[in-house]
Design an enzyme around this catalytic site. Structure first.
Site, PDB file in Angstrom:
ATOM      1  N   GLU A   1      26.536  39.940  26.681  1.00  0.00           N
ATOM      2  CA  GLU A   1      27.199  39.087  27.661  1.00  0.00           C
ATOM      3  C   GLU A   1      26.213  38.133  28.363  1.00  0.00           C
ATOM      4  O   GLU A   1      26.035  38.167  29.574  1.00  0.00           O
ATOM      5  CB  GLU A   1      27.940  39.937  28.701  1.00  0.00           C
ATOM      6  CG  GLU A   1      29.091  40.726  28.114  1.00  0.00           C
ATOM      7  CD  GLU A   1      29.862  41.532  29.155  1.00  0.00           C
ATOM      8  OE1 GLU A   1      31.016  41.890  28.895  1.00  0.00           O
ATOM      9  OE2 GLU A   1      29.289  41.814  30.239  1.00  0.00           O
TER      10      GLU A   1
ATOM     11  N   TRP B   1      35.948  46.962  38.317  1.00  0.00           N
ATOM     12  CA  TRP B   1      35.428  45.809  39.035  1.00  0.00           C
ATOM     13  C   TRP B   1      36.505  44.943  39.682  1.00  0.00           C
ATOM     14  O   TRP B   1      36.209  43.931  40.291  1.00  0.00           O
ATOM     15  CB  TRP B   1      34.566  44.948  38.110  1.00  0.00           C
ATOM     16  CG  TRP B   1      35.072  44.820  36.706  1.00  0.00           C
ATOM     17  CD1 TRP B   1      34.686  45.544  35.625  1.00  0.00           C
ATOM     18  CD2 TRP B   1      36.073  43.899  36.223  1.00  0.00           C
ATOM     19  NE1 TRP B   1      35.380  45.138  34.494  1.00  0.00           N
ATOM     20  CE2 TRP B   1      36.226  44.134  34.839  1.00  0.00           C
ATOM     21  CE3 TRP B   1      36.837  42.912  36.830  1.00  0.00           C
ATOM     22  CZ2 TRP B   1      37.115  43.423  34.041  1.00  0.00           C
ATOM     23  CZ3 TRP B   1      37.723  42.198  36.037  1.00  0.00           C
ATOM     24  CH2 TRP B   1      37.855  42.456  34.663  1.00  0.00           C
TER      25      TRP B   1
ATOM     26  N   GLU C   1      29.204  52.136  36.612  1.00  0.00           N
ATOM     27  CA  GLU C   1      30.472  52.055  35.876  1.00  0.00           C
ATOM     28  C   GLU C   1      31.060  53.432  35.574  1.00  0.00           C
ATOM     29  O   GLU C   1      31.781  53.599  34.594  1.00  0.00           O
ATOM     30  CB  GLU C   1      30.274  51.239  34.591  1.00  0.00           C
ATOM     31  CG  GLU C   1      29.967  49.780  34.903  1.00  0.00           C
ATOM     32  CD  GLU C   1      29.828  48.902  33.668  1.00  0.00           C
ATOM     33  OE1 GLU C   1      30.342  47.780  33.692  1.00  0.00           O
ATOM     34  OE2 GLU C   1      29.200  49.343  32.694  1.00  0.00           O
TER      35      GLU C   1
ATOM     36  N   HIS D   1      34.706  53.195  35.263  1.00  0.00           N
ATOM     37  CA  HIS D   1      35.211  52.407  34.135  1.00  0.00           C
ATOM     38  C   HIS D   1      35.560  53.380  33.018  1.00  0.00           C
ATOM     39  O   HIS D   1      34.771  54.249  32.659  1.00  0.00           O
ATOM     40  CB  HIS D   1      34.146  51.413  33.670  1.00  0.00           C
ATOM     41  CG  HIS D   1      34.634  50.400  32.680  1.00  0.00           C
ATOM     42  ND1 HIS D   1      35.083  50.736  31.417  1.00  0.00           N
ATOM     43  CD2 HIS D   1      34.730  49.043  32.759  1.00  0.00           C
ATOM     44  CE1 HIS D   1      35.424  49.636  30.770  1.00  0.00           C
ATOM     45  NE2 HIS D   1      35.222  48.595  31.559  1.00  0.00           N
TER      46      HIS D   1
ATOM     47  N   GLU E   1      34.615  44.590  23.043  1.00  0.00           N
ATOM     48  CA  GLU E   1      34.884  45.474  24.177  1.00  0.00           C
ATOM     49  C   GLU E   1      36.309  45.281  24.670  1.00  0.00           C
ATOM     50  O   GLU E   1      36.800  44.157  24.762  1.00  0.00           O
ATOM     51  CB  GLU E   1      33.936  45.194  25.353  1.00  0.00           C
ATOM     52  CG  GLU E   1      32.492  45.550  25.131  1.00  0.00           C
ATOM     53  CD  GLU E   1      31.664  45.326  26.398  1.00  0.00           C
ATOM     54  OE1 GLU E   1      32.264  45.256  27.503  1.00  0.00           O
ATOM     55  OE2 GLU E   1      30.441  45.210  26.283  1.00  0.00           O
TER      56      GLU E   1
END
Length: 652
Positions: free
Chosen positions: A149, A309, A349, A352, A301
């Site tokens: 990213e 987030w 995370e 997540h 992903e």
């Protein structure tokens, strides 16, 4: 991309360094159970691989690579360069980026590297070289994943020096730069290259041309970092594909230019499960990524459940993970992967989701992952490597986005991604399948070209549009298109004269932006939002839809001259859908399937017809002819029923 054995790649980011070794063996058992055939390793492992400068700790990675190979799981091996170890920033502060206020971005998160730092690039090349040397011949290795990213911005001194070198290459002389940047305004003329800085904090508005070039420069510097690592791994494994993962509709990279440098185009996609238009957003990103790849692509992903987030992070309701995975395949994906395999117990995370969540193998999330994996195995041989054709393309350009996204513009309410999404939504809800294209691409294969908004257009792009219409194509453009040239210089008359002639516009007198929540009435029940324009039509216009009431009463909101349409406002969703449906029909572009219930998407990929129910209630869909549903094996004749978030993949 295309797998050699007809499989859809299925798996996700695997971070075994977060877990004790006994968990690794549990992981491979569950991977087999879920049908996982690919994992991405090493994305955030730099401090584990190089715990202090020059050290190499590959033993744990050797074990994991061997474990994957022994259990039939391919490895997409990442270079770990998106998250340098803390020692690098401590010993080499020049590797840390600075923001526009001169503040250092310290270690402790990720992406804390300066793209222009020679020190960072040297360390990144060294770890990449050693990874490629060690694992080039490993039988588990199937692909390389460079960095992660790319999104870093840097306004520091080393970036400033690199920016000046970039500008010298682009312009050659200071006179050319001063002309391109319009530095006669506000006494900004440069007499020395050394006087040029990144667009750091200023007292008032910054030079928009300087900001535009800095965004171009940033994309190019990150691309240099990618190319450097890509070239290293290619030298060792010329037979293996290389990728890096885009963020969806990310403004920091010229995605067309980047995609041309990748063997496999991949993207990360996280629609909000609470968004009633989440599926449309997903389709937009998937259509764009497929178009960048010019064929099959990789979903690198997605989330199996909630992310961490957003302000409120809700899980995906039962069935939605499966549905959106199949939607990606319908729109061209040959790989369906997640962040991440096992949900973390520590770190930023830990909330997540993962394919294996905190609830473990008995949790709903993992059970749905298993079902999705099984269904992808059933359809893989029929779908991988195939793609369909579209009659419609949407034009999109990052440079235009960058130029339009500036301070001092007519309206702060105009957000390019939202305008793009509104036009794609209208086509998606009309069941009109779309590609995306750069405005200078060959457009001759399309019946209809749609331009939601391209504020900046090069001369080559304008010539391309004119040639397309002259060749018999149908063009429809939204407001604020063709306003500026490649230097963000306003074109004569506020819109390029060639485009004004094309659309039947004599004079664009003024732009009339609208306040948030404000709308303007037009003939035929159409209501416009966000924007309007004071346009005087030329006598050559064949059709107009006038504004009704207010200061623009009687002036054209929509114009058509021949096969070229101009829409000077953003119609409300139903009106925009009706308008584009009419224009598409006139161009000979038809929906994938007529008569679909609300919320049902139909997508053709090769000879397969994907039916996707994005609604919460069961629906019955009429399907002409006889098919077999590859998901169930059942025959389908005339009609089929889709449950809540249901799907069918029909083969004639």
């Amino acid at each position: 991309m295309q797998t050699t054995d007809g499989r859809i790649l299925f798996g996700g980011d695997y971070n075994p360094e977060q877990w004790p070794e006994e968990t690794w063996h549990e992981d491979v058992r569950l991977m087999k159970d879920a049908g996982v055939n690919s994992v991405t390793l090493g994305v955030f492992s730099w401090s584990k691989l190089e715990p202090h400068p020059g050290a190499r700790e590959f033993g744990w990675l050797d074990t994991v690579m061997d474990l994957m190979e022994a259990n039939g799981v391919g490895v997409v091996l990442a270079t770990p360069t998106s998250s340098p170890p803390p020692w690098m920033g401590r010993l080499h502060p020049d590797t840390l980026p600075r923001d526009e206020d001169g503040r250092t971005e310290w270690w402790g998160g990720r992406q804390h590297f300066s793209h222009s730092s020679a020190t960072y690039r040297r360390y990144a090349a060294a770890i990449t070289e050693d990874l490629a040397t060690r694992y080039a011949d490993h039988p588990a290795l199937t692909m390389w994943h460079i960095n992660n990213e790319y999104s870093t911005h840097d306004y520091g001194d080393e970036a400033a020096a690199a920016f000046r070198r970039w500008l010298r290459t682009r312009y050659g002389t200071l006179d050319a730069l001063n002309t391109a940047w319009g530095t006669a305004f506000w006494s900004q003329g440069y007499d020395s290259w050394d006087g040029i800085l990144p667009p750091r904090r200023a007292h008032y508005l910054k030079n928009p041309a300087q900001v535009l070039d800095f965004r171009r420069f940033t994309s190019d510097m990150l691309l240099e970092c990618y190319r450097a690592e890509r070239d290293i791994v290619r030298r060792h494994t010329p037979h293996l594909p290389v990728t890096t993962n885009f963020m969806p509709l990310w403004s920091g990279q010229d995605g067309w230019r980047w995609a041309a440098e990748e063997d496999v185009v991949s993207v990360d996609l996280y629609p909000d499960p609470r968004d009633p238009l989440g599926a449309q957003y997903g389709a937009l990103v998937q259509d764009l990524t497929r178009s960048q790849a010019r064929g099959p692509w990789m979903l690198m992903e997605q989330a199996a459940g909630p992310v961490n987030w957003r302000g409120v992070n809700q899980p995906k309701p039962p069935g939605l993970n499966r549905l959106w995975s199949l939607q990606a395949v319908a729109h061209g994906a040959d790989a369906v992967c997640y962040f991440q395999w096992r949900q973390s117990r520590q770190g930023a995370e830990k909330f997540h989701s993962g394919m294996v969540g905190h609830a473990g193998e008995q949790g709903r999330t993992f059970q749905e992952v298993k079902r999705t994996g099984a269904e992808l195995r059933r359809i893989g041989a029929e779908v991988t490597g195939t793609h369909g054709t579209r009659d419609i393309t949407i034009l999109h350009d990052w440079h235009s986005w960058w130029a339009c996204d500036q301070d001092g513009r007519p309206s702060a309410h105009i957000e390019y991604p939202e305008v793009l999404r509104a036009w794609h939504r209208a086509l998606w809800e009309a069941r009109l399948a779309t590609d995306f294209a750069h405005p200078e691409h060959d457009l001759t294969a399309y019946r209809l070209v749609v331009v939601p908004q391209l504020y900046l257009l090069t001369d080559a792009a304008i010539d391309n549009l004119l040639a397309y219409v002259a060749g018999g194509g149908t063009l429809v453009c939204g407001f604020l298109t063709g306003v500026a040239d490649e230097d963000d210089r306003i074109r004569p008359g506020g819109m390029d004269p060639r485009l004004r002639e094309l659309f039947g516009i004599r004079t664009l007198h003024e732009w009339w932006p609208l306040d948030a929540g404000e709308s303007v009435a037009c003939a035929g029940g159409l209501r416009g939002t966000l924007w309007s324009e004071e346009i005087e039509a030329a006598g050559t216009a064949d059709e107009t839809v006038p504004y009704q009431g207010g200061d623009l009463d009687g002036l054209p909101a929509v114009l058509r001259r021949g096969r070229a349409w101009y829409v000077s406002t953003l119609p409300e969703p139903e009106a925009l859908r009706a308008l584009l449906t009419r224009i598409a029909a006139g161009a000979g572009a038809r929906p994938v399937l007529d008569g679909l219930p609300v919320g049902v998407e139909a997508v053709r990929r090769g000879e397969l017809l994907f039916l996707l129910n994005h609604g919460r209630e069961p629906v019955t869909v009429d399907v002409p002819g006889t098919h077999r549903d590859l998901l169930t094996g059942a025959p389908v004749t005339g009609r089929t029923t889709l449950g809540r978030y249901g799907a069918a993949v029909l083969k004639p």
